[in-house]
Design a protein around this motif. Structure first.
Motif, short mmCIF file in Angstrom:
data_model
loop_
_atom_site.label_atom_id
_atom_site.label_comp_id
_atom_site.label_asym_id
_atom_site.label_seq_id
_atom_site.Cartn_x
_atom_site.Cartn_y
_atom_site.Cartn_z
N TYR A 83 0.84 -1.20 0.00
CA TYR A 83 0.00 0.00 0.00
C TYR A 83 0.88 1.26 0.00
CZ TYR A 83 -3.73 -3.25 1.38
OH TYR A 83 -4.62 -4.29 1.44
N LEU A 84 1.99 1.21 0.72
CA LEU A 84 2.90 2.35 0.71
C LEU A 84 3.54 2.53 -0.65
CD1 LEU A 84 2.67 1.73 3.86
CD2 LEU A 84 4.90 2.84 4.04
N GLY A 85 3.93 1.40 -1.26
CA GLY A 85 4.51 1.47 -2.60
C GLY A 85 3.53 2.05 -3.60
N ASP A 86 2.26 1.65 -3.51
CA ASP A 86 1.24 2.17 -4.41
C ASP A 86 1.03 3.67 -4.18
OD1 ASP A 86 0.99 -0.45 -5.19
OD2 ASP A 86 -1.01 -0.75 -4.33
N GLY A 113 -0.02 7.36 7.73
CA GLY A 113 0.82 7.64 8.89
C GLY A 113 2.23 7.11 8.72
N LEU A 114 2.34 5.88 8.23
CA LEU A 114 3.66 5.32 7.97
C LEU A 114 4.37 6.12 6.87
CD1 LEU A 114 3.09 1.46 8.05
CD2 LEU A 114 4.56 2.78 9.57
N TYR A 115 3.61 6.43 5.82
CA TYR A 115 4.22 7.14 4.69
C TYR A 115 4.78 8.49 5.12
CZ TYR A 115 4.94 8.88 -0.02
OH TYR A 115 5.53 9.38 -1.16
N ALA A 116 4.03 9.20 5.95
CA ALA A 116 4.48 10.52 6.40
C ALA A 116 5.75 10.43 7.22
CB ALA A 116 3.38 11.20 7.21
N GLY A 117 6.00 9.26 7.82
CA GLY A 117 7.23 9.09 8.58
C GLY A 117 8.42 8.68 7.74
N VAL A 118 8.17 7.96 6.67
CA VAL A 118 9.30 7.49 5.84
C VAL A 118 9.57 8.40 4.65
CG1 VAL A 118 8.98 5.11 6.56
CG2 VAL A 118 7.83 5.90 4.50
N ARG A 119 8.59 9.23 4.28
CA ARG A 119 8.78 10.26 3.26
C ARG A 119 8.31 11.60 3.83
NH1 ARG A 119 11.66 7.92 -0.60
NH2 ARG A 119 10.62 6.66 -2.21
N PRO A 120 8.90 12.07 4.91
CA PRO A 120 8.40 13.28 5.56
C PRO A 120 8.44 14.52 4.67
CG PRO A 120 10.54 12.65 6.45
CD PRO A 120 10.07 11.50 5.61
N GLU A 121 9.37 14.56 3.74
CA GLU A 121 9.49 15.72 2.86
C GLU A 121 8.34 15.82 1.87
OE1 GLU A 121 11.19 12.32 0.61
OE2 GLU A 121 11.26 13.00 2.70
N LYS A 226 7.61 8.91 14.72
CA LYS A 226 8.53 9.91 15.27
C LYS A 226 9.16 10.78 14.18
CE LYS A 226 10.17 7.37 19.37
NZ LYS A 226 11.38 6.74 19.97
N LYS A 227 9.24 10.24 12.98
CA LYS A 227 9.91 10.93 11.88
C LYS A 227 8.98 11.86 11.11
CE LYS A 227 13.84 8.69 12.46
NZ LYS A 227 15.08 9.40 12.89
N ILE A 228 7.70 11.89 11.49
CA ILE A 228 6.75 12.76 10.79
C ILE A 228 7.09 14.22 11.09
CG2 ILE A 228 4.33 13.44 10.56
CD1 ILE A 228 3.55 10.60 11.38
N SER A 229 7.30 14.99 10.05
CA SER A 229 7.62 16.41 10.25
C SER A 229 6.40 17.31 10.01
CB SER A 229 8.76 16.84 9.31
OG SER A 229 8.41 16.61 7.96
N ALA A 230 5.38 16.78 9.35
CA ALA A 230 4.18 17.57 9.07
C ALA A 230 3.29 17.67 10.30
CB ALA A 230 3.40 16.93 7.93
N PRO A 231 2.54 18.76 10.44
CA PRO A 231 1.48 18.79 11.47
C PRO A 231 0.45 17.69 11.19
CG PRO A 231 1.91 20.99 10.58
CD PRO A 231 2.63 20.02 9.68
N VAL A 232 -0.06 17.10 12.25
CA VAL A 232 -1.01 15.99 12.12
C VAL A 232 -2.30 16.33 12.85
CG1 VAL A 232 -1.44 13.55 12.60
CG2 VAL A 232 0.87 14.30 11.95
N LEU A 233 -3.44 16.14 12.16
CA LEU A 233 -4.76 16.26 12.77
C LEU A 233 -5.29 14.85 12.99
CD1 LEU A 233 -7.36 17.72 13.65
CD2 LEU A 233 -8.01 17.81 11.22
#
Length: 296
Positions: A83-86, A113-121, A226-233
């Motif tokens: 799902y992350l790859g897609d 949530g996982l994606y935002a941590g592994v691709r925070p940019e 922990k690696k998420i740099s974006a604000p999260v709602l």
């Protein structure tokens, strides 16, 4: 009959060897919001929230692999990293550069949530609708999990069919009693189709019901959060029951809060008079909270 205020349009694109169905709402020149649905759901599930958005947005929502109108991979087991790859490939297709707004519900929320941590940019702002994760597991469970998986492979799962679209709508209302007749009828048209035997079948690969042989590693997920740099709602329904596997409500909330504490920049909202399908139960409120958050 339809109660949709804003008509969606469909597109099919190749993603990692599958024909992916992508649903669009709004002006393609408008700011983008990518939305990922939950398990045994479809992209049209976000219709009611989209209808209440006040600003001009381009909402892009895929049917995830093996759901809705997107092809199934043809395997007997689904692997969560796919799902992350897609998602990565979909974002590369529609927004190859910069950071985007990303929203997910339930399983889709766990993906984003996982994606935002592994691709925070790549994530500007993240909206998590009840992406609790799965029950904590322990190494001692591994032998039994593999046995269960192997045994299930011998008898592939099936999904029941229904005599009419009205029965499909009733099935949706059984899962969510708050769902009105009009909304249930609307969703049933996207959630199912009539087969050659004139029975209505759910647009979900039965293989999704297969037990995964891999244990859920909650601490690994938290390291990604922990690696998420974006604000999260974070939005949670006050009448949700998806945490029941964590124990009694108070105990479950302690574990949920422990997990959420790993997200650096978090805004929490509790949604009253709503169950797990909170985007169906309180779409107007969700739309208000989402827009206020994205427009900060």
């Amino acid at each position: 009959m339809t109660i949709a205020r804003n008509a969606s349009r469909s597109e099919f694109i190749p993603i990692r060897g599958l024909q992916y169905h992508i649903r669009h709402w709004g002006n393609e020149d408008a700011p983008k919001i990518f939305m990922l649905h939950g398990w045994m759901d479809v992209s049209a599930s976000f219709q009611f929230v989209v209808d209440h958005l006040q600003q001009d947005w381009h909402v892009i929502a895929p049917d995830l692999r093996g759901f809705g109108l997107t092809e199934a991979p043809g395997s007997d087991t689904y692997w969560f990293p796919d799902y992350l790859g897609d998602l990565d490939a979909i974002l590369l297709h529609y927004a190859p550069e910069g950071a985007i707004n990303l929203l997910g519900h339930s399983m889709g929320a766990n993906v984003v949530g996982l994606y935002a941590g592994v691709r925070p940019e790549r994530v500007r702002r993240l909206v998590n609708l009840e992406g609790f994760g799965l029950p904590t597991t322990f190494p001692t469970q591994a032998p039994g999990r593999y046995v269960k998986w192997l045994n299930e492979l011998r008898q592939p799962p099936v999904l029941r069919t229904y005599a009419s679209q009205a029965e499909v709508a009733a099935r949706l209302q059984k899962t969510n009693p708050r769902l009105s007749d009009e909304r249930a009828h609307f969703l049933s048209a996207f959630w199912s189709k009539q087969n050659a035997d004139e029975r209505w079948e759910i647009l979900g690969d039965p293989a999704h019901k297969q037990t995964s042989p891999l244990l859920f590693q909650v601490e690994e997920v938290m390291e990604c959060w922990k690696k998420i740099s974006a604000p999260v709602l974070w939005m949670q329904a006050d009448d949700t029951d998806v945490w029941h596997w964590m124990g009694p409500r108070e105990q479950a909330q302690i574990e949920i809060d422990r997990r959420l504490a790993h997200i650096p920049d978090l805004q929490k909202e509790m949604i009253a008079d709503a169950g797990h399908m909170l985007h169906h139960d309180q779409p107007e409120l969700l739309a208000q909270l989402i827009e206020a958050f994205l427009l900060k």
